[in-house]
Design a protein around this motif. Structure first.
Motif, PDB file in Angstrom:
ATOM      1  N   ASP A 157      12.513  15.966 111.355  1.00 31.11           N
ATOM      2  CA  ASP A 157      12.760  14.526 111.447  1.00 31.11           C
ATOM      3  C   ASP A 157      13.244  13.932 110.128  1.00 31.11           C
ATOM      4  N   ASN A 158      12.687  14.402 109.003  1.00 33.07           N
ATOM      5  CA  ASN A 158      13.121  13.878 107.702  1.00 33.07           C
ATOM      6  C   ASN A 158      14.593  14.213 107.431  1.00 33.07           C
ATOM      7  N   TYR A 159      15.019  15.384 107.846  1.00 30.97           N
ATOM      8  CA  TYR A 159      16.418  15.767 107.659  1.00 30.97           C
ATOM      9  C   TYR A 159      17.326  14.962 108.587  1.00 30.97           C
ATOM     10  N   ALA A 160      16.898  14.762 109.817  1.00 30.18           N
ATOM     11  CA  ALA A 160      17.673  13.938 110.750  1.00 30.18           C
ATOM     12  C   ALA A 160      17.764  12.502 110.244  1.00 30.18           C
ATOM     13  N   ARG A 161      16.676  12.031 109.644  1.00 28.50           N
ATOM     14  CA  ARG A 161      16.677  10.680 109.084  1.00 28.50           C
ATOM     15  C   ARG A 161      17.691  10.552 107.955  1.00 28.50           C
ATOM     16  N   LEU A 221      21.974  10.617  94.419  1.00 33.24           N
ATOM     17  CA  LEU A 221      20.970  11.290  95.243  1.00 33.24           C
ATOM     18  C   LEU A 221      19.610  11.375  94.556  1.00 33.24           C
ATOM     19  N   LEU A 222      19.613  11.675  93.260  1.00 30.04           N
ATOM     20  CA  LEU A 222      18.326  11.837  92.584  1.00 30.04           C
ATOM     21  C   LEU A 222      17.598  10.515  92.390  1.00 30.04           C
ATOM     22  N   THR A 223      18.325   9.431  92.111  1.00 27.98           N
ATOM     23  CA  THR A 223      17.640   8.139  91.985  1.00 27.98           C
ATOM     24  C   THR A 223      17.125   7.670  93.338  1.00 27.98           C
ATOM     25  N   TYR A 224      17.875   7.949  94.410  1.00 29.39           N
ATOM     26  CA  TYR A 224      17.406   7.580  95.750  1.00 29.39           C
ATOM     27  C   TYR A 224      16.196   8.424  96.140  1.00 29.39           C
ATOM     28  N   MET A 225      16.237   9.710  95.796  1.00 31.10           N
ATOM     29  CA  MET A 225      15.094  10.573  96.059  1.00 31.10           C
ATOM     30  C   MET A 225      13.866  10.076  95.287  1.00 31.10           C
ATOM     31  N   TYR A 226      14.054   9.720  94.030  1.00 31.50           N
ATOM     32  CA  TYR A 226      12.949   9.220  93.195  1.00 31.50           C
ATOM     33  C   TYR A 226      12.369   7.936  93.783  1.00 31.50           C
ATOM     34  N   GLU A 227      13.244   7.055  94.242  1.00 33.52           N
ATOM     35  CA  GLU A 227      12.775   5.796  94.831  1.00 33.52           C
ATOM     36  C   GLU A 227      11.942   6.048  96.081  1.00 33.52           C
ATOM     37  N   GLN A 228      12.418   6.943  96.939  1.00 35.91           N
ATOM     38  CA  GLN A 228      11.689   7.224  98.173  1.00 35.91           C
ATOM     39  C   GLN A 228      10.344   7.890  97.885  1.00 35.91           C
ATOM     40  N   ALA A 229      10.332   8.834  96.950  1.00 41.56           N
ATOM     41  CA  ALA A 229       9.126   9.610  96.696  1.00 41.56           C
ATOM     42  C   ALA A 229       8.093   8.843  95.875  1.00 41.56           C
ATOM     43  N   PHE A 230       8.531   8.198  94.795  1.00 40.20           N
ATOM     44  CA  PHE A 230       7.561   7.643  93.844  1.00 40.20           C
ATOM     45  C   PHE A 230       7.394   6.128  93.948  1.00 40.20           C
ATOM     46  N   ASN A 231       8.386   5.442  94.482  1.00 39.00           N
ATOM     47  CA  ASN A 231       8.227   4.004  94.694  1.00 39.00           C
ATOM     48  C   ASN A 231       7.698   3.701  96.092  1.00 39.00           C
ATOM     49  N   ASN A 232       8.262   4.384  97.092  1.00 43.76           N
ATOM     50  CA  ASN A 232       7.830   4.161  98.471  1.00 43.76           C
ATOM     51  C   ASN A 232       6.742   5.138  98.909  1.00 43.76           C
ATOM     52  N   LEU A 233       6.420   6.104  98.050  1.00 44.73           N
ATOM     53  CA  LEU A 233       5.428   7.139  98.353  1.00 44.73           C
ATOM     54  C   LEU A 233       5.758   7.904  99.635  1.00 44.73           C
ATOM     55  N   GLY A 243      11.634  12.144 100.523  1.00 45.01           N
ATOM     56  CA  GLY A 243      12.176  12.460  99.204  1.00 45.01           C
ATOM     57  C   GLY A 243      12.384  13.950  99.018  1.00 45.01           C
ATOM     58  N   SER A 244      11.441  14.758  99.508  1.00 42.70           N
ATOM     59  CA  SER A 244      11.568  16.215  99.417  1.00 42.70           C
ATOM     60  C   SER A 244      12.734  16.715 100.270  1.00 42.70           C
ATOM     61  N   ALA A 245      12.943  16.099 101.428  1.00 44.00           N
ATOM     62  CA  ALA A 245      14.065  16.491 102.279  1.00 44.00           C
ATOM     63  C   ALA A 245      15.392  16.230 101.572  1.00 44.00           C
ATOM     64  N   ILE A 246      15.496  15.101 100.887  1.00 38.61           N
ATOM     65  CA  ILE A 246      16.716  14.805 100.124  1.00 38.61           C
ATOM     66  C   ILE A 246      16.914  15.845  99.025  1.00 38.61           C
ATOM     67  N   ALA A 247      15.826  16.228  98.358  1.00 36.55           N
ATOM     68  CA  ALA A 247      15.922  17.237  97.301  1.00 36.55           C
ATOM     69  C   ALA A 247      16.377  18.585  97.859  1.00 36.55           C
ATOM     70  N   VAL A 248      15.860  18.967  99.018  1.00 30.00           N
ATOM     71  CA  VAL A 248      16.251  20.242  99.630  1.00 30.00           C
ATOM     72  C   VAL A 248      17.717  20.212 100.032  1.00 30.00           C
TER      73      VAL A 248
END
Length: 298
Positions: free
Chosen positions: A56-60, A250-262, A267-272
């Motif tokens: 689901d995270n990848y589809a998202r 991509l990395l700033t968006y990943m950081y925002e999802q993982a560490f700002n939005n928890l 965030g891990s799906a974006i990194a993968v």
């Protein structure tokens, strides 16, 4: 005798062991953990358990407009920084490859940005491209190209220009040093033979120099493409992804999802996705470069 041979054979692995352990702890394990987290709605706060989401995270991600915006910004940054670093870096290496009293000075000056902290130079360029910064002063008051009040970091495209300018300026010295080392290995006999055959400077560069430094060109290109897609600090400090996320990569968006939005799963799906994409690009580049080099050799 067998014990001595076994000890001799094991010696290299003993020296490699500390580095391999460090790699496993700091790189391999976090990578595998991120891959696992990408399949979950990963919880780190409270007593709630993480929920398995499958793909689901990848589809998202693939239906997320902001993900595609960040991906396009990463691609734009990569395109606008890789080619100038290769061309200018090679040009500088050709200019300073001959020994002279000033050669060490120019090497230090061109390489100095490479060893300067990303944090320091990011704040420096943020000041240069600010409303009252040197760039507006030069373009407005001195050259009269603009009104001198351009809000460079408040717009997607001008913000990306400022970020790309920093990337090129900071990376040219690294490319130059790699090419400079490669140029030292170009056989002088081949250059002299081409010169005796009447080849001009451009022909000698095209026929002799480029094939000789082709592995270095491949290495520089692959590393710069990887670095281009991994840009983070300069974007985070210069624009913060703004305005309204328009300069997110991509990395700033990943950081925002993982560490700002928890939202560590997303965030891990974006990194993968980024890791797989960069790996595939690197493989394609290596195949294209090797095929072209082989064809040229024939």
């Amino acid at each position: 005798m067998s014990r001595r041979r076994a000890a001799t054979a094991a010696t290299p692995y003993l020296f490699l062991a500390p580095g391999l352990v460090l790699f496993a702890v700091t790189v391999l394990y976090p990578t595998l953990q991120a891959f696992q987290m990408s399949f979950f709605d990963w919880k780190i706060v409270g007593s709630a358990t993480s929920e398995f989401l499958g793909l689901d995270n990848y589809a998202r991600a693939f239906t997320d407009d902001h993900f595609w915006l960040a991906l396009s910004n990463s691609g734009i940054y990569m395109v606008l920084t890789v080619a100038p670093q290769i061309v200018i870096g090679l040009g500088l290496a050709l200019l300073i490859q001959k020994k002279s009293p000033t050669q060490p000075l120019f090497r230090v000056l061109f390489y100095l940005p490479v060893v300067t902290s990303w944090v320091v130079v990011s704040f420096l360029f943020k000041f240069l491209f600010s409303d009252g910064g040197l760039i507006n002063f030069a373009l407005g008051d001195l050259l009269h190209v603009t009104n001198g009040d351009t809000a460079w970091l408040a717009d997607r495209w001008t913000g990306l220009i400022a970020i790309c300018a920093l990337g090129v300026w900071k990376g040219i010295g690294w490319s130059m040093m790699i090419f400079l080392a490669a140029l030292q290995g170009v056989p002088q006999a081949l250059i002299e033979a081409a010169n005796m055959d009447g080849a001009n400077r451009w022909q000698r560069f095209k026929v002799v120099t480029v094939p000789a430094i082709w592995p270095a060109i491949l290495f520089v290109t692959v590393m710069l493409v990887i670095g281009g897609f991994n840009v983070f600090i300069s974007v985070y400090l210069m624009t913060g992804g703004g305005p309204a996320g328009r300069t997110d990569v991509l990395l700033t968006y990943m950081y925002e999802q993982a560490f700002n939005n928890l939202d560590f799963g997303y965030g891990s799906a974006i990194a993968v996705i980024l890791t797989i994409m960069v790996f595939m690009l690197s493989v394609v580049q290596m195949k294209v470069f090797r095929d072209r080099n082989g064809g040229g050799a024939q």
